[in-house]
Design a protein around this motif. Structure first.
Motif, PDB file in Angstrom:
ATOM      1  N   GLY A 180      -9.163   3.309  -1.218  1.00 58.62           N
ATOM      2  CA  GLY A 180      -7.947   3.361  -1.311  1.00 58.62           C
ATOM      3  C   GLY A 180      -6.970   4.215  -0.380  1.00 58.62           C
ATOM      4  N   LEU A 181      -7.750   4.263   0.601  1.00 58.61           N
ATOM      5  CA  LEU A 181      -7.451   4.776   1.885  1.00 58.61           C
ATOM      6  C   LEU A 181      -5.644   4.878   1.272  1.00 58.61           C
ATOM      7  N   CYS A 182      -5.334   3.040   1.637  1.00 58.22           N
ATOM      8  CA  CYS A 182      -4.227   2.853   1.733  1.00 58.22           C
ATOM      9  C   CYS A 182      -3.321   3.729   0.407  1.00 58.22           C
ATOM     10  N   GLU A 183      -4.018   4.135  -0.561  1.00 59.80           N
ATOM     11  CA  GLU A 183      -2.862   4.541  -1.217  1.00 59.80           C
ATOM     12  C   GLU A 183      -2.769   6.054  -1.346  1.00 59.80           C
TER      13      GLU A 183
ATOM     14  N   ASP B  86      -9.139  -2.706 -11.104  1.00 56.46           N
ATOM     15  CA  ASP B  86     -10.459  -3.467 -10.570  1.00 56.46           C
ATOM     16  C   ASP B  86     -10.739  -2.495  -9.199  1.00 56.46           C
ATOM     17  N   ALA B  87      -9.609  -2.066  -8.583  1.00 53.02           N
ATOM     18  CA  ALA B  87      -9.890  -1.213  -7.435  1.00 53.02           C
ATOM     19  C   ALA B  87      -9.684  -1.992  -6.806  1.00 53.02           C
ATOM     20  N   VAL B  88      -9.083  -3.370  -7.010  1.00 52.22           N
ATOM     21  CA  VAL B  88      -7.719  -4.347  -5.673  1.00 52.22           C
ATOM     22  C   VAL B  88      -6.764  -3.654  -5.367  1.00 52.22           C
ATOM     23  N   VAL B  89      -6.079  -3.653  -4.123  1.00 50.03           N
ATOM     24  CA  VAL B  89      -4.791  -3.184  -3.737  1.00 50.03           C
ATOM     25  C   VAL B  89      -4.222  -4.647  -4.382  1.00 50.03           C
ATOM     26  N   THR B  90      -2.293  -3.851  -4.240  1.00 47.90           N
ATOM     27  CA  THR B  90      -1.626  -3.937  -4.871  1.00 47.90           C
ATOM     28  C   THR B  90      -0.243  -3.116  -4.182  1.00 47.90           C
ATOM     29  N   VAL B  91       0.604  -4.508  -3.708  1.00 48.95           N
ATOM     30  CA  VAL B  91       2.109  -3.634  -2.681  1.00 48.95           C
ATOM     31  C   VAL B  91       3.101  -3.791  -4.165  1.00 48.95           C
TER      32      VAL B  91
ATOM     33  N   LEU C 110       5.210   4.225   6.044  1.00 47.50           N
ATOM     34  CA  LEU C 110       4.190   5.047   5.246  1.00 47.50           C
ATOM     35  C   LEU C 110       3.137   3.092   4.965  1.00 47.50           C
ATOM     36  N   ALA C 111       4.377   2.357   4.866  1.00 53.36           N
ATOM     37  CA  ALA C 111       3.548   0.723   4.706  1.00 53.36           C
ATOM     38  C   ALA C 111       2.831   0.735   5.463  1.00 53.36           C
ATOM     39  N   GLU C 112       2.947   1.081   6.606  1.00 56.78           N
ATOM     40  CA  GLU C 112       2.491   0.637   8.495  1.00 56.78           C
ATOM     41  C   GLU C 112       1.115   1.624   8.695  1.00 56.78           C
ATOM     42  N   ALA C 113       1.171   3.247   8.673  1.00 62.09           N
ATOM     43  CA  ALA C 113      -0.343   3.720   8.242  1.00 62.09           C
ATOM     44  C   ALA C 113      -1.006   3.653   6.844  1.00 62.09           C
ATOM     45  N   GLY C 114      -0.365   2.857   5.816  1.00 58.76           N
ATOM     46  CA  GLY C 114      -1.558   2.707   4.902  1.00 58.76           C
ATOM     47  C   GLY C 114      -2.123   1.652   5.416  1.00 58.76           C
ATOM     48  N   ALA C 115      -1.505   0.302   5.686  1.00 60.30           N
ATOM     49  CA  ALA C 115      -2.805  -0.793   6.432  1.00 60.30           C
ATOM     50  C   ALA C 115      -3.060  -0.579   7.928  1.00 60.30           C
ATOM     51  N   GLN C 116      -2.713   0.262   8.952  1.00 59.76           N
ATOM     52  CA  GLN C 116      -3.807   0.575   9.656  1.00 59.76           C
ATOM     53  C   GLN C 116      -5.028   1.850   8.906  1.00 59.76           C
ATOM     54  N   VAL C 117      -5.608   2.256   8.359  1.00 55.11           N
ATOM     55  CA  VAL C 117      -5.687   2.882   7.729  1.00 55.11           C
ATOM     56  C   VAL C 117      -6.778   2.124   7.071  1.00 55.11           C
ATOM     57  N   CYS C 118      -7.225   0.749   6.213  1.00 58.25           N
ATOM     58  CA  CYS C 118      -8.114  -0.103   5.691  1.00 58.25           C
ATOM     59  C   CYS C 118      -8.757  -0.031   7.052  1.00 58.25           C
ATOM     60  N   PRO C 119     -10.100  -0.344   6.143  1.00 60.36           N
ATOM     61  CA  PRO C 119     -11.049  -0.363   6.879  1.00 60.36           C
ATOM     62  C   PRO C 119     -11.505  -1.823   6.947  1.00 60.36           C
ATOM     63  N   VAL C 120     -11.628  -2.764   5.990  1.00 58.30           N
ATOM     64  CA  VAL C 120     -11.419  -3.916   6.152  1.00 58.30           C
ATOM     65  C   VAL C 120     -10.827  -4.935   6.600  1.00 58.30           C
ATOM     66  N   ALA C 121      -9.850  -3.731   7.246  1.00 57.43           N
ATOM     67  CA  ALA C 121      -8.255  -4.854   7.672  1.00 57.43           C
ATOM     68  C   ALA C 121      -7.878  -6.021   6.405  1.00 57.43           C
ATOM     69  N   ALA C 122      -8.252  -5.484   5.142  1.00 60.94           N
ATOM     70  CA  ALA C 122      -7.389  -6.444   4.245  1.00 60.94           C
ATOM     71  C   ALA C 122      -5.183  -6.757   4.037  1.00 60.94           C
ATOM     72  N   LEU C 123      -4.811  -5.635   4.732  1.00 61.23           N
ATOM     73  CA  LEU C 123      -3.386  -5.176   5.037  1.00 61.23           C
ATOM     74  C   LEU C 123      -2.814  -6.214   6.075  1.00 61.23           C
ATOM     75  N   LYS C 124      -1.956  -6.158   6.142  1.00 63.42           N
ATOM     76  CA  LYS C 124      -1.084  -6.747   7.371  1.00 63.42           C
ATOM     77  C   LYS C 124       0.595  -6.466   7.190  1.00 63.42           C
TER      78      LYS C 124
END
Length: 63
Positions: A14-17, A29-34, A46-60
């Motif tokens: 939830g860091l991106c959120e 289900d605690a799964v990210v949606t855009v 903001l979108a870039e910052a949210g992607a960067q904080v994802c600890p498992v690199a799920a956002l590109k």
């Protein structure tokens, strides 16, 4: 720009959120949606910052 979310990789931290709630949201289900198919220019940072904080690199970010 667009954001691609790898939902299989998302672990629901939830860091991106937290960083960009107008761009990212966790579903029931605690799964990210855009929130936007194409991110509006005023939300790109903001979108870039949210992607960067994802600890498992799920956002590109895709330009």
């Amino acid at each position: 720009m667009r954001v691609s979310a790898d939902m299989a990789r998302c672990e629901g931290h939830g860091l991106c959120e937290e960083v960009a709630p107008s761009v990212y949201e966790l579903d029931d289900d605690a799964v990210v949606t855009v929130a936007h198919e194409k991110v509006p220019p005023e939300l790109e940072r903001l979108a870039e910052a949210g992607a960067q904080v994802c600890p498992v690199a799920a956002l590109k970010v895709i330009r």
